[in-house]
Design an enzyme around this catalytic site. Structure first.
Site, PDB file in Angstrom:
ATOM      1  CG  ASP A 182      -1.979   0.994   1.268  1.00  0.00           C
ATOM      2  OD1 ASP A 182      -2.393   1.424   0.177  1.00  0.00           O
ATOM      3  OD2 ASP A 182      -2.441   1.351   2.380  1.00  0.00           O
TER       4      ASP A 182
ATOM      5  CG  ASP B  25       0.898   7.561  -3.702  1.00  0.00           C
ATOM      6  OD1 ASP B  25       0.754   8.342  -4.664  1.00  0.00           O
ATOM      7  OD2 ASP B  25       0.395   7.739  -2.582  1.00  0.00           O
TER       8      ASP B  25
ATOM      9  N   GLY C 271      -7.949   8.258   7.014  1.00  0.00           N
ATOM     10  CA  GLY C 271      -8.164   8.553   8.423  1.00  0.00           C
ATOM     11  C   GLY C 271      -9.628   8.651   8.812  1.00  0.00           C
TER      12      GLY C 271
ATOM     13  CG  HIS D 255      -6.105   4.788  -1.952  1.00  0.00           C
ATOM     14  ND1 HIS D 255      -5.033   4.344  -1.218  1.00  0.00           N
ATOM     15  CD2 HIS D 255      -5.962   4.266  -3.187  1.00  0.00           C
ATOM     16  CE1 HIS D 255      -4.275   3.584  -1.985  1.00  0.00           C
ATOM     17  NE2 HIS D 255      -4.806   3.513  -3.192  1.00  0.00           N
ATOM     18  N   GLY D 256      -9.037   5.673   0.997  1.00  0.00           N
ATOM     19  CA  GLY D 256      -9.738   6.475   2.005  1.00  0.00           C
ATOM     20  C   GLY D 256     -11.210   6.147   2.078  1.00  0.00           C
TER      21      GLY D 256
HETATM   22  P1  13P Z   1      -9.151   4.656   5.314  1.00  0.00           P
HETATM   23  O1  13P Z   1      -8.311   5.530   6.208  1.00  0.00           O
HETATM   24  O2  13P Z   1     -10.391   5.367   4.891  1.00  0.00           O
HETATM   25  O3  13P Z   1      -9.422   3.334   5.912  1.00  0.00           O
HETATM   26  O4  13P Z   1      -8.301   4.420   3.959  1.00  0.00           O
HETATM   27  C1  13P Z   1      -7.305   3.421   3.900  1.00  0.00           C
HETATM   28  C2  13P Z   1      -6.462   3.508   2.654  1.00  0.00           C
HETATM   29  O5  13P Z   1      -6.765   4.175   1.687  1.00  0.00           O
HETATM   30  C3  13P Z   1      -5.223   2.707   2.642  1.00  0.00           C
HETATM   31  O6  13P Z   1      -4.483   2.931   1.486  1.00  0.00           O
HETATM   32  O1  G3H Z   2      -2.783   4.894   3.664  1.00  0.00           O
HETATM   33  C1  G3H Z   2      -2.993   4.790   4.875  1.00  0.00           C
HETATM   34  C2  G3H Z   2      -3.233   3.467   5.473  1.00  0.00           C
HETATM   35  O2  G3H Z   2      -4.300   3.572   6.372  1.00  0.00           O
HETATM   36  C3  G3H Z   2      -1.985   2.934   6.127  1.00  0.00           C
HETATM   37  O3  G3H Z   2      -1.676   3.657   7.268  1.00  0.00           O
HETATM   38  O4  G3H Z   2       0.753   4.169   6.988  1.00  0.00           O
HETATM   39  O5  G3H Z   2      -0.366   4.270   9.248  1.00  0.00           O
HETATM   40  O6  G3H Z   2       0.058   2.069   8.146  1.00  0.00           O
HETATM   41  P1  G3H Z   2      -0.218   3.535   7.942  1.00  0.00           P
HETATM   42 ZN    ZN Z   3      -4.548   4.888   0.702  1.00  0.00          ZN
END
Ligand code: 13P
Ligand code: G3H
Ligand code: ZN
Ligand code: NA
Length: 308
Positions: A81, A103, A180, A210-211
């Site tokens: 990720d 990314d 978040g 995402h998000g």
């Molecule tokens: P959330 O913070 O909405 O769970 O998004 C997670 C995310 O996009 C990880 O790449």
């Molecule tokens: O992109 C954000 C994901 O929630 C991962 O979060 O980098 O704190 O593990 P993190």
């Molecule tokens: Zn993300």
């Protein structure tokens, strides 16, 4: 079996649903997610951030996922990720991941293309799929605070060139979500018009959101009831996620909801049983709550139950 995302995205696109991409950081999270998927027979993406890899160590996470494969027999992709460099992507590919995200969304267009293309070349030679990103999410991304005003939606006129010149297998776009637990100050709003235009320009091509946590209000309330402090936490309403999943969105990223489920459960256990000090007595219920949450997502939000 361990798989890349090619087949699961093709089926998801055609079927009008999305695969859940859940972030994993420890054993209870891996178990909660994979036990849920097993019960409803759903394909899965387990994703690992740079922070997760630093916290739990690459080998531990890989071995936990290998254990889940033995226990579930589901198609599971292990995905990096928000990879931020070629070197990190290479380390994950060499270390057994079947999919990576590079990314480059913070880079100028040409630099994003050059970096993404380099990762695609290395990955594709090894059967690994690659997710790129165009546009920037509001909120916290890559540990940099991008204010909501500075959030920069994906420009649909750039997507065809980006995809054809890089060779990516999927594309993350920015349509108003953010990472978040504080995604919207007022009413939740997503730019479905941008998604529609991207879909029109890239027919059949898998898009990533995402998000996409809903920041389940019951968990936020439970956290606030039992000593936490998360005023104003707000996420993406489930009906918007269902709509995105019915369109070109084939991967929906969820991390914050898992964190909330765990934290809400553990806070309640501690508040109601102040003398408890056996970690299994709070990590066990937290794992159970993650399982319940993920089952709900797979069945009622993503639509991928029964698709493994
Ligand atoms: P959330 O913070 O909405 O769970 O998004 C997670 C995310 O996009 C990880 O790449
Ligand atoms: O992109 C954000 C994901 O929630 C991962 O979060 O980098 O704190 O593990 P993190
Ligand atoms: Zn993300
Ligand atoms: Na879809």
């Amino acid at each position: 079996p361990l798989v890349n995302t090619t087949e699961m995205f093709k089926k998801a696109y055609e079927g009008g649903y999305a695969i859940g991409a859940f972030n994993v950081n420890n054993m209870e999270i891996v178990q909660g997610i994979t036990e849920a998927a097993k019960e409803v027979n759903a394909p899965l993406i387990l994703q690992v951030s740079a922070g997760a890899r630093k916290y739990a160590n690459h080998t531990y996470l890989m071995k936990l996922i290998e254990a889940a494969l033995i226990e579930t027999d589901l198609p599971i992709a292990v995905h990096l990720d928000h990879g931020d460099s070629f070197e990190l992507c290479k380390a994950c590919i060499d270390g057994g991941f079947t999919s990576v995200m590079i990314d480059g969304s913070h880079l100028p267009f040409e630099e994003n293309i050059a970096l993404t293309k380099k990762v695609v070349e290395y990955a594709h030679e090894r059967g690994v799929t690659v997710e790129g990103e165009l546009g920037r999410l509001a909120g916290i991304e890559d540990a940099v605070n991008v204010s909501e005003e500075d959030a920069c939606f994906t420009r649909p006129e750039e997507v065809e060139e980006f995809v054809s010149r890089t060779g990516v297998d999927s594309l993350a776009i920015a349509i108003g979500t953010s990472h978040g637990a504080y995604k919207f100050k007022g009413e939740a709003k997503l730019r479905f018009d941008i998604l529609e235009e991207v879909q029109r320009r890239l027919p059949g091509f898998p898009i990533v959101l995402h998000g996409a946590s809903s920041v389940i209000p019951e968990y936020v309330d439970q956290i606030n009831t039992f000593g936490g402090k998360m005023p104003g936490a707000k996420g993406v309403p489930e009906d918007m996620l269902r709509k995105a999943a019915s369109m070109a969105v084939c991967k929906i990223n969820i991390d914050s909801d898992l964190r909330l489920a765990m934290t809400a459960t553990i806070r309640k256990v501690f508040a109601e049983n102040p003398s408890e000090f056996d970690p299994r007595k709070y990590l066990g219920p937290a794992r159970e709550e993650i399982k319940k949450l993920v089952k709900h997502k797979l069945i009622n939000v993503l639509g991928c139950a029964g698709k493994a």
